[in-house]
Design a protein around this motif. Structure first.
Motif, PDB file in Angstrom:
ATOM      1  N   ASN A   8       0.857  -1.364   0.069  1.00 45.67           N
ATOM      2  CA  ASN A   8      -0.096  -0.002  -0.048  1.00 45.67           C
ATOM      3  C   ASN A   8       0.868   1.054   0.088  1.00 45.67           C
ATOM      4  OD1 ASN A   8      -2.195  -1.511   0.232  1.00 45.67           O
ATOM      5  ND2 ASN A   8      -1.999  -1.931   2.430  1.00 45.67           N
ATOM      6  N   TRP A  23      -8.552  16.230   0.617  1.00 51.13           N
ATOM      7  CA  TRP A  23      -9.627  15.780   1.257  1.00 51.13           C
ATOM      8  C   TRP A  23     -10.088  16.745   2.469  1.00 51.13           C
ATOM      9  CZ3 TRP A  23     -13.553  11.717   1.080  1.00 51.13           C
ATOM     10  CH2 TRP A  23     -13.282  11.094  -0.280  1.00 51.13           C
ATOM     11  N   GLY A  57     -10.533   3.016   7.182  1.00 49.73           N
ATOM     12  CA  GLY A  57     -10.166   4.193   6.206  1.00 49.73           C
ATOM     13  C   GLY A  57     -11.194   5.338   6.472  1.00 49.73           C
ATOM     14  N   CYS A  58     -11.095   5.806   7.814  1.00 45.88           N
ATOM     15  CA  CYS A  58     -12.074   6.772   8.119  1.00 45.88           C
ATOM     16  C   CYS A  58     -11.889   8.111   7.874  1.00 45.88           C
ATOM     17  CB  CYS A  58     -12.029   6.814   9.992  1.00 45.88           C
ATOM     18  SG  CYS A  58     -10.337   7.268  10.522  1.00 45.88           S
ATOM     19  N   GLY A  59     -10.820   8.467   7.074  1.00 46.15           N
ATOM     20  CA  GLY A  59     -10.609   9.682   6.797  1.00 46.15           C
ATOM     21  C   GLY A  59     -10.679  10.973   7.669  1.00 46.15           C
ATOM     22  N   ILE A  80      -9.607   4.055  11.873  1.00 41.83           N
ATOM     23  CA  ILE A  80      -8.251   4.052  11.541  1.00 41.83           C
ATOM     24  C   ILE A  80      -8.049   4.267   9.820  1.00 41.83           C
ATOM     25  CG2 ILE A  80      -8.639   1.339  10.737  1.00 41.83           C
ATOM     26  CD1 ILE A  80      -5.703   0.776  11.290  1.00 41.83           C
ATOM     27  N   ASP A  81      -6.992   4.920   9.793  1.00 41.88           N
ATOM     28  CA  ASP A  81      -6.790   5.493   8.297  1.00 41.88           C
ATOM     29  C   ASP A  81      -4.946   5.581   8.182  1.00 41.88           C
ATOM     30  OD1 ASP A  81      -8.571   7.175   6.288  1.00 41.88           O
ATOM     31  OD2 ASP A  81      -6.560   7.592   6.004  1.00 41.88           O
ATOM     32  N   SER A  83      -3.863   8.099   6.276  1.00 45.71           N
ATOM     33  CA  SER A  83      -3.630   9.449   6.077  1.00 45.71           C
ATOM     34  C   SER A  83      -3.424  10.523   7.377  1.00 45.71           C
ATOM     35  CB  SER A  83      -4.422  10.035   5.201  1.00 45.71           C
ATOM     36  OG  SER A  83      -4.594  11.216   5.143  1.00 45.71           O
ATOM     37  N   MET A  86      -5.510  13.485   7.165  1.00 38.85           N
ATOM     38  CA  MET A  86      -6.945  13.437   7.557  1.00 38.85           C
ATOM     39  C   MET A  86      -7.327  12.898   8.937  1.00 38.85           C
ATOM     40  SD  MET A  86      -7.648  11.563   3.608  1.00 38.85           S
ATOM     41  CE  MET A  86      -9.258  11.359   3.629  1.00 38.85           C
ATOM     42  N   ALA A 106      -2.633   4.159  10.516  1.00 40.38           N
ATOM     43  CA  ALA A 106      -2.003   3.142  10.527  1.00 40.38           C
ATOM     44  C   ALA A 106      -2.621   2.283   9.278  1.00 40.38           C
ATOM     45  CB  ALA A 106      -2.240   2.202  11.600  1.00 40.38           C
ATOM     46  N   ASP A 107      -2.055   1.247   8.796  1.00 39.34           N
ATOM     47  CA  ASP A 107      -2.279   0.643   7.516  1.00 39.34           C
ATOM     48  C   ASP A 107      -3.343  -0.568   8.148  1.00 39.34           C
ATOM     49  OD1 ASP A 107      -2.880  -1.241   5.402  1.00 39.34           O
ATOM     50  OD2 ASP A 107      -0.927  -1.048   4.576  1.00 39.34           O
ATOM     51  N   ALA A 108      -4.774  -0.314   7.552  1.00 36.89           N
ATOM     52  CA  ALA A 108      -5.748  -1.460   8.240  1.00 36.89           C
ATOM     53  C   ALA A 108      -5.470  -2.769   7.907  1.00 36.89           C
ATOM     54  CB  ALA A 108      -7.118  -0.781   7.779  1.00 36.89           C
ATOM     55  N   ARG A 124     -17.145   3.649   5.089  1.00 40.13           N
ATOM     56  CA  ARG A 124     -17.541   4.378   3.781  1.00 40.13           C
ATOM     57  C   ARG A 124     -16.466   4.559   2.879  1.00 40.13           C
ATOM     58  NH1 ARG A 124     -20.409  10.484   4.418  1.00 40.13           N
ATOM     59  NH2 ARG A 124     -18.072  10.839   4.504  1.00 40.13           N
ATOM     60  N   PHE A 125     -16.436   3.722   1.770  1.00 42.76           N
ATOM     61  CA  PHE A 125     -15.357   4.142   0.820  1.00 42.76           C
ATOM     62  C   PHE A 125     -14.167   4.130   1.233  1.00 42.76           C
ATOM     63  CE2 PHE A 125     -19.341   7.024  -0.460  1.00 42.76           C
ATOM     64  CZ  PHE A 125     -19.978   6.058  -1.347  1.00 42.76           C
ATOM     65  N   PHE A 130      -6.598  -1.554  -0.958  1.00 45.40           N
ATOM     66  CA  PHE A 130      -5.755  -2.451  -0.658  1.00 45.40           C
ATOM     67  C   PHE A 130      -5.021  -3.180  -1.680  1.00 45.40           C
ATOM     68  CE2 PHE A 130      -8.968  -2.989   2.661  1.00 45.40           C
ATOM     69  CZ  PHE A 130      -8.205  -2.226   3.638  1.00 45.40           C
TER      70      PHE A 130
HETATM   71  C1  LIG Z   1     -12.135   7.777  -0.497  1.00 43.69           C
HETATM   72  S1  LIG Z   1     -11.428   7.942   1.063  1.00 43.69           S
HETATM   73  C2  LIG Z   1     -12.802   7.811   2.260  1.00 43.69           C
HETATM   74  C3  LIG Z   1     -12.700   8.469   3.683  1.00 43.69           C
HETATM   75  C4  LIG Z   1     -13.968   8.461   4.675  1.00 43.69           C
HETATM   76  N1  LIG Z   1     -14.196   7.112   4.908  1.00 43.69           N
HETATM   77  C5  LIG Z   1     -15.058   9.284   3.962  1.00 43.69           C
HETATM   78  O1  LIG Z   1     -16.112   8.487   3.807  1.00 43.69           O
HETATM   79  O2  LIG Z   1     -15.059  10.394   4.095  1.00 43.69           O
HETATM   80  C6  LIG Z   1     -10.594   6.502   1.524  1.00 43.69           C
HETATM   81  C7  LIG Z   1      -9.703   6.719   2.830  1.00 43.69           C
HETATM   82  O3  LIG Z   1      -9.231   5.298   2.921  1.00 43.69           O
HETATM   83  C8  LIG Z   1      -7.881   5.305   3.662  1.00 43.69           C
HETATM   84  N2  LIG Z   1      -7.188   4.152   3.079  1.00 43.69           N
HETATM   85  C9  LIG Z   1      -6.824   3.736   1.962  1.00 43.69           C
HETATM   86  N3  LIG Z   1      -5.982   2.584   2.151  1.00 43.69           N
HETATM   87  C10 LIG Z   1      -5.720   2.432   3.484  1.00 43.69           C
HETATM   88  C11 LIG Z   1      -5.261   1.435   4.268  1.00 43.69           C
HETATM   89  N4  LIG Z   1      -4.495   0.402   3.850  1.00 43.69           N
HETATM   90  N5  LIG Z   1      -5.574   1.435   5.482  1.00 43.69           N
HETATM   91  C12 LIG Z   1      -6.180   2.382   6.285  1.00 43.69           C
HETATM   92  N6  LIG Z   1      -6.655   3.482   5.370  1.00 43.69           N
HETATM   93  C13 LIG Z   1      -6.634   3.281   4.063  1.00 43.69           C
HETATM   94  C14 LIG Z   1      -7.490   6.702   2.781  1.00 43.69           C
HETATM   95  O4  LIG Z   1      -6.092   7.317   3.363  1.00 43.69           O
HETATM   96  C15 LIG Z   1      -8.721   7.464   3.004  1.00 43.69           C
HETATM   97  O5  LIG Z   1      -8.619   8.473   3.959  1.00 43.69           O
END
Ligand SMILES: C[S@@+](CC[C@H](N)C(=O)[O-])C[C@H]1O[C@@H](n2cnc3c(N)ncnc32)[C@H](O)[C@@H]1O
Length: 282
Positions: A8, A23, A57-59, A80-81, A83, A86, A106-108, A124-125, A130
């Motif tokens: 990732n 974002w 991926g809570c952003g 967990i995210d 970024s 974010m 952290a990496d989920a 959510r998205f 991955f």
């Molecule tokens: C499209 S955004 C959605 C953010 C948030 N869930 C929302 O709905 O506003 C995708 C999110 O997934 C996170 N992400 C991507 N790969 C990830 C991973 N391996 N572990 C944790 N987070 C991850 C990104 O950093 C980003 O914040």
């Protein structure tokens, strides 16, 4: 010796770099635009008071903050995210609201929560990015109690999501031919295919995988200008334009504005959004 690629790494670079910063900058607008999908997610997840919930991926944290309200202080809402920018925004919001939501950068796919597992995994998205989805979901399943449940919302195909497809389609004739990409590469549409997602979740050990389509208009902006800014800054068109000069961007911006104007309604620039609500048990 061959170079080992960290899992990732590309996503981490993007979400800790320009994409993540955008974002954060557009957080208010994105939260408004994506609000219906949070409502659909929580309606399907049906969290109980005192549930322990992990938001993958809570952003910038809006869904983790909502989960915290639903589970109450007897429960746990943890995001967990990858970024840092974010998650930083998410922590600021939790503090400002006095929320008990907590966050990890952290990496989920790798973070080990098995010592203190959750009742519910939600997203959510945030699960379509991955490099190794089966490995990531195996790890996430270890974060669930044996009675635990998974609920996430992901985009269906790009053609079904005209809020992203229409601006990109308008721009393509002005750009050099694009190489045909891997439809399953990490990105917003990686989980569009139901059979693929069923395979990933089953191979990772999840049971009772179900899909419910959820379609609702996406208001890309209150005006054509706002929708154009959004389309040029975030998403597939922004990625296509990243390497192009200002003159090209201006030409693209003119045709995309004309395209978006066709979808202006009293509510704003409204185009189709199409998702799956995916659910599974541990
Ligand atoms: C499209 S955004 C959605 C953010 C948030 N869930 C929302 O709905 O506003 C995708 C999110 O997934 C996170 N992400 C991507 N790969 C990830 C991973 N391996 N572990 C944790 N987070 C991850 C990104 O950093 C980003 O914040």
């Amino acid at each position: 010796m061959s170079e080992q690629k960290t899992a990732n790494a590309e996503q981490s670079e993007a979400w800790n770099g320009a994409t993540g910063v955008k974002w954060v900058r557009y957080q208010d607008r994105l939260d408004t635009m994506l609000a219906p999908f949070a409502v659909a997610l929580f309606s399907a997840a049906n969290l109980s008071h005192s549930d322990k919930t992990l938001d993958i991926g809570c952003g910038c944290g809006i869904t983790t903050l909502e989960a915290a309200k639903l589970v109450g202080t007897q429960g746990r809402a943890h995001g967990i995210d990858l970024s840092a920018p974010m998650t930083g925004r998410a922590r600021e919001r939790a503090t400002a609201l006095g929320s008990h939501a907590t966050f990890d950068v952290a990496d989920a796919s790798a973070r080990d929560y098995s010592a203190d597992p959750f009742d519910h995994l939600i997203s959510r998205f945030g699960v379509m990015f991955f490099d190794d989805p089966v490995g990531a979901f195996k790890n996430l399943r270890r974060a669930l109690k044996p009675t635990g449940r998974l609920t996430f919302v992901c985009w269906r195909s790009m053609p079904e999501n005209s809020w992203l497809a229409a601006p990109t389609r308008a721009a393509l004739p002005l750009l050099p031919p694009q190489p045909k990409g891997d439809p399953f590469a990490p990105g917003p549409f990686a989980f569009a295919d139901q059979n693929r997602v069923t395979g990933i979740l089953s191979d990772a050990g999840f049971n009772n995988v179900s899909f419910t389509p959820y379609d609702t208009p996406v208001i890309l902006g209150r005006s054509v200008e706002e929708a154009l800014d959004q389309a040029m800054q975030i998403g597939p068109l922004a990625r296509l334009l990243a390497e192009h000069d200002d003159a090209t961007k201006k030409r693209v911006s003119d045709v995309v504005a004309a395209e978006l104007a066709k979808f202006l309604t009293p509510q704003g620039v409204s185009l189709a959004g199409a998702t799956w609500i995916v659910q599974a048990t541990a």
